[in-house]
Design a protein around this motif. Sequence first.
Motif, PDB file in Angstrom:
ATOM      1  N   LYS A 180      14.232 -75.684  80.205  1.00 47.33           N
ATOM      2  CA  LYS A 180      14.314 -74.784  81.362  1.00 47.33           C
ATOM      3  C   LYS A 180      14.463 -73.326  80.947  1.00 47.33           C
ATOM      4  CE  LYS A 180      16.217 -78.360  84.322  1.00 47.33           C
ATOM      5  NZ  LYS A 180      17.384 -78.861  85.018  1.00 47.33           N
ATOM      6  N   THR A 181      15.058 -73.093  79.771  1.00 45.66           N
ATOM      7  CA  THR A 181      15.252 -71.720  79.316  1.00 45.66           C
ATOM      8  C   THR A 181      14.281 -71.331  78.198  1.00 45.66           C
ATOM      9  OG1 THR A 181      16.972 -72.439  77.775  1.00 45.66           O
ATOM     10  CG2 THR A 181      17.683 -71.676  79.959  1.00 45.66           C
ATOM     11  N   ASP A 182      13.692 -72.333  77.529  1.00 40.73           N
ATOM     12  CA  ASP A 182      12.759 -72.031  76.439  1.00 40.73           C
ATOM     13  C   ASP A 182      11.730 -73.145  76.319  1.00 40.73           C
ATOM     14  OD1 ASP A 182      11.392 -71.215  74.203  1.00 40.73           O
ATOM     15  OD2 ASP A 182      13.055 -71.508  72.806  1.00 40.73           O
ATOM     16  N   SER A 183      10.570 -72.904  76.895  1.00 36.96           N
ATOM     17  CA  SER A 183       9.493 -73.896  76.826  1.00 36.96           C
ATOM     18  C   SER A 183       8.413 -73.459  75.837  1.00 36.96           C
ATOM     19  CB  SER A 183       8.882 -74.118  78.211  1.00 36.96           C
ATOM     20  OG  SER A 183       8.325 -72.907  78.691  1.00 36.96           O
ATOM     21  N   SER A 184       8.775 -72.565  74.923  1.00 37.57           N
ATOM     22  CA  SER A 184       7.790 -72.043  73.985  1.00 37.57           C
ATOM     23  C   SER A 184       7.544 -73.011  72.832  1.00 37.57           C
ATOM     24  CB  SER A 184       8.266 -70.699  73.420  1.00 37.57           C
ATOM     25  OG  SER A 184       9.427 -70.892  72.624  1.00 37.57           O
ATOM     26  N   GLN A 185       6.375 -72.884  72.236  1.00 36.48           N
ATOM     27  CA  GLN A 185       6.075 -73.608  71.005  1.00 36.48           C
ATOM     28  C   GLN A 185       7.060 -73.111  69.953  1.00 36.48           C
ATOM     29  OE1 GLN A 185       3.760 -76.034  70.542  1.00 36.48           O
ATOM     30  NE2 GLN A 185       2.972 -75.905  72.621  1.00 36.48           N
ATOM     31  N   GLY A 186       7.587 -74.022  69.166  1.00 35.44           N
ATOM     32  CA  GLY A 186       8.549 -73.638  68.137  1.00 35.44           C
ATOM     33  C   GLY A 186       9.971 -73.507  68.639  1.00 35.44           C
ATOM     34  N   GLY A 187      10.171 -73.644  69.950  1.00 36.81           N
ATOM     35  CA  GLY A 187      11.516 -73.564  70.522  1.00 36.81           C
ATOM     36  C   GLY A 187      12.299 -74.848  70.284  1.00 36.81           C
ATOM     37  N   VAL A 188      13.542 -74.835  70.706  1.00 38.29           N
ATOM     38  CA  VAL A 188      14.416 -75.990  70.485  1.00 38.29           C
ATOM     39  C   VAL A 188      13.866 -77.241  71.167  1.00 38.29           C
ATOM     40  CG1 VAL A 188      16.720 -76.938  70.912  1.00 38.29           C
ATOM     41  CG2 VAL A 188      16.473 -74.582  70.136  1.00 38.29           C
ATOM     42  N   ALA A 189      13.459 -77.132  72.426  1.00 43.05           N
ATOM     43  CA  ALA A 189      12.939 -78.295  73.150  1.00 43.05           C
ATOM     44  C   ALA A 189      11.658 -78.803  72.495  1.00 43.05           C
ATOM     45  CB  ALA A 189      12.699 -77.958  74.611  1.00 43.05           C
ATOM     46  N   ALA A 190      10.779 -77.896  72.118  1.00 44.37           N
ATOM     47  CA  ALA A 190       9.527 -78.298  71.461  1.00 44.37           C
ATOM     48  C   ALA A 190       9.808 -79.014  70.150  1.00 44.37           C
ATOM     49  CB  ALA A 190       8.645 -77.070  71.223  1.00 44.37           C
ATOM     50  N   THR A 191      10.732 -78.485  69.373  1.00 41.33           N
ATOM     51  CA  THR A 191      11.098 -79.100  68.095  1.00 41.33           C
ATOM     52  C   THR A 191      11.683 -80.486  68.322  1.00 41.33           C
ATOM     53  OG1 THR A 191      11.528 -76.913  67.158  1.00 41.33           O
ATOM     54  CG2 THR A 191      12.497 -78.798  66.007  1.00 41.33           C
ATOM     55  N   THR A 192      12.580 -80.588  69.286  1.00 42.34           N
ATOM     56  CA  THR A 192      13.228 -81.865  69.601  1.00 42.34           C
ATOM     57  C   THR A 192      12.207 -82.911  70.034  1.00 42.34           C
ATOM     58  OG1 THR A 192      15.257 -80.725  70.265  1.00 42.34           O
ATOM     59  CG2 THR A 192      14.950 -82.977  71.072  1.00 42.34           C
TER      60      THR A 192
ATOM     61  N   LEU B  22      18.475 -87.351  71.295  1.00 40.00           N
ATOM     62  CA  LEU B  22      18.062 -86.718  72.551  1.00 40.00           C
ATOM     63  C   LEU B  22      19.252 -86.382  73.437  1.00 40.00           C
ATOM     64  CD1 LEU B  22      14.884 -88.828  73.366  1.00 40.00           C
ATOM     65  CD2 LEU B  22      14.954 -86.395  72.784  1.00 40.00           C
ATOM     66  N   GLU B  23      20.252 -87.236  73.443  1.00 40.34           N
ATOM     67  CA  GLU B  23      21.451 -86.964  74.239  1.00 40.34           C
ATOM     68  C   GLU B  23      22.186 -85.726  73.717  1.00 40.34           C
ATOM     69  OE1 GLU B  23      22.384 -88.315  77.135  1.00 40.34           O
ATOM     70  OE2 GLU B  23      20.544 -89.495  77.022  1.00 40.34           O
ATOM     71  N   VAL B  24      22.171 -85.535  72.402  1.00 38.33           N
ATOM     72  CA  VAL B  24      22.811 -84.353  71.802  1.00 38.33           C
ATOM     73  C   VAL B  24      21.972 -83.102  72.069  1.00 38.33           C
ATOM     74  CG1 VAL B  24      23.422 -83.254  69.591  1.00 38.33           C
ATOM     75  CG2 VAL B  24      24.058 -85.637  70.019  1.00 38.33           C
ATOM     76  N   LYS B  25      20.666 -83.211  71.871  1.00 37.18           N
ATOM     77  CA  LYS B  25      19.774 -82.043  71.963  1.00 37.18           C
ATOM     78  C   LYS B  25      19.381 -81.678  73.404  1.00 37.18           C
ATOM     79  CE  LYS B  25      18.008 -80.449  68.610  1.00 37.18           C
ATOM     80  NZ  LYS B  25      18.269 -79.407  67.640  1.00 37.18           N
ATOM     81  N   THR B  26      19.447 -82.621  74.324  1.00 37.76           N
ATOM     82  CA  THR B  26      19.112 -82.442  75.745  1.00 37.76           C
ATOM     83  C   THR B  26      17.895 -81.546  75.988  1.00 37.76           C
ATOM     84  OG1 THR B  26      20.714 -80.638  76.034  1.00 37.76           O
ATOM     85  CG2 THR B  26      21.478 -82.888  76.522  1.00 37.76           C
ATOM     86  N   PRO B  27      16.706 -81.971  75.528  1.00 42.16           N
ATOM     87  CA  PRO B  27      15.527 -81.123  75.723  1.00 42.16           C
ATOM     88  C   PRO B  27      15.173 -80.908  77.193  1.00 42.16           C
ATOM     89  CG  PRO B  27      14.881 -83.299  74.958  1.00 42.16           C
ATOM     90  CD  PRO B  27      16.382 -83.228  74.867  1.00 42.16           C
ATOM     91  N   TRP B  28      15.580 -81.820  78.072  1.00 36.93           N
ATOM     92  CA  TRP B  28      15.315 -81.654  79.502  1.00 36.93           C
ATOM     93  C   TRP B  28      16.097 -80.474  80.070  1.00 36.93           C
ATOM     94  CZ3 TRP B  28      17.074 -85.966  77.071  1.00 36.93           C
ATOM     95  CH2 TRP B  28      18.443 -86.217  77.136  1.00 36.93           C
ATOM     96  N   LYS B  29      17.160 -80.048  79.378  1.00 34.21           N
ATOM     97  CA  LYS B  29      17.902 -78.851  79.785  1.00 34.21           C
ATOM     98  C   LYS B  29      17.366 -77.611  79.069  1.00 34.21           C
ATOM     99  CE  LYS B  29      22.296 -81.148  80.793  1.00 34.21           C
ATOM    100  NZ  LYS B  29      23.700 -81.297  80.372  1.00 34.21           N
ATOM    101  N   SER B  30      17.189 -77.709  77.750  1.00 38.04           N
ATOM    102  CA  SER B  30      16.753 -76.534  76.983  1.00 38.04           C
ATOM    103  C   SER B  30      15.334 -76.107  77.347  1.00 38.04           C
ATOM    104  CB  SER B  30      16.870 -76.778  75.475  1.00 38.04           C
ATOM    105  OG  SER B  30      16.096 -77.884  75.064  1.00 38.04           O
TER     106      SER B  30
END
Length: 178
Positions: free
Chosen positions: A99-111, A89-97
């Motif tokens: 903000k720019t991509d909250s879509s299903q299948g996006g980086v934050a969703a995957t993480t 989680l520290e590497v992927k930082t979904p709390w940051k990503s």
Amino acid sequence: NFTMESFIKRHNSDLANDYGNLVNRVTMLIHKHFDGKIPEGGIYDETDLELIAIAKNTPQKVSLLIQNMKIHDALETIFSLLRAINRYLEVKTPWKSIKTDSSQGGVAATTLALSADVLRIGTQLLNPVMPEKTTIILNILGSDSISLSDTTVGNLKTGTVLGEGKSPFPRIITNDTH
């Protein structure tokens, strides 16, 4: 050797920080950004695949250690998995990503989907040692219907509704604890 001081230190380090904060972090982000449902993951990158490899190997390692009566080492192996999720989680930082991509299948969703699923595996592995507390966490993860013995990556399906609640491991505060 047992001392109350060492117990509190271990509780706060392993349970409250490594495990409890992980439960809260993952589930709160999913509640906030994905309506409390496990999001749809996308394509895995190298970092995702590294966590998946650890998650796939950990149950077998834990089983072997338990068969050899090395319970302490088995628990340490499980907590190593939980720490791996925290590092991920520290590497992927979904709390940051997010903000720019909250879509299903996006980086934050995957993480977040992968983090929740691997957290489920670690929780299932801890269940024989802490059945009541881990049952609470499995309910929070919405995975209470998954067999405790099935630690297959991918069992926490897209759309699974998270339960309510927070980690059952609050920090122990004493006059000596800072």
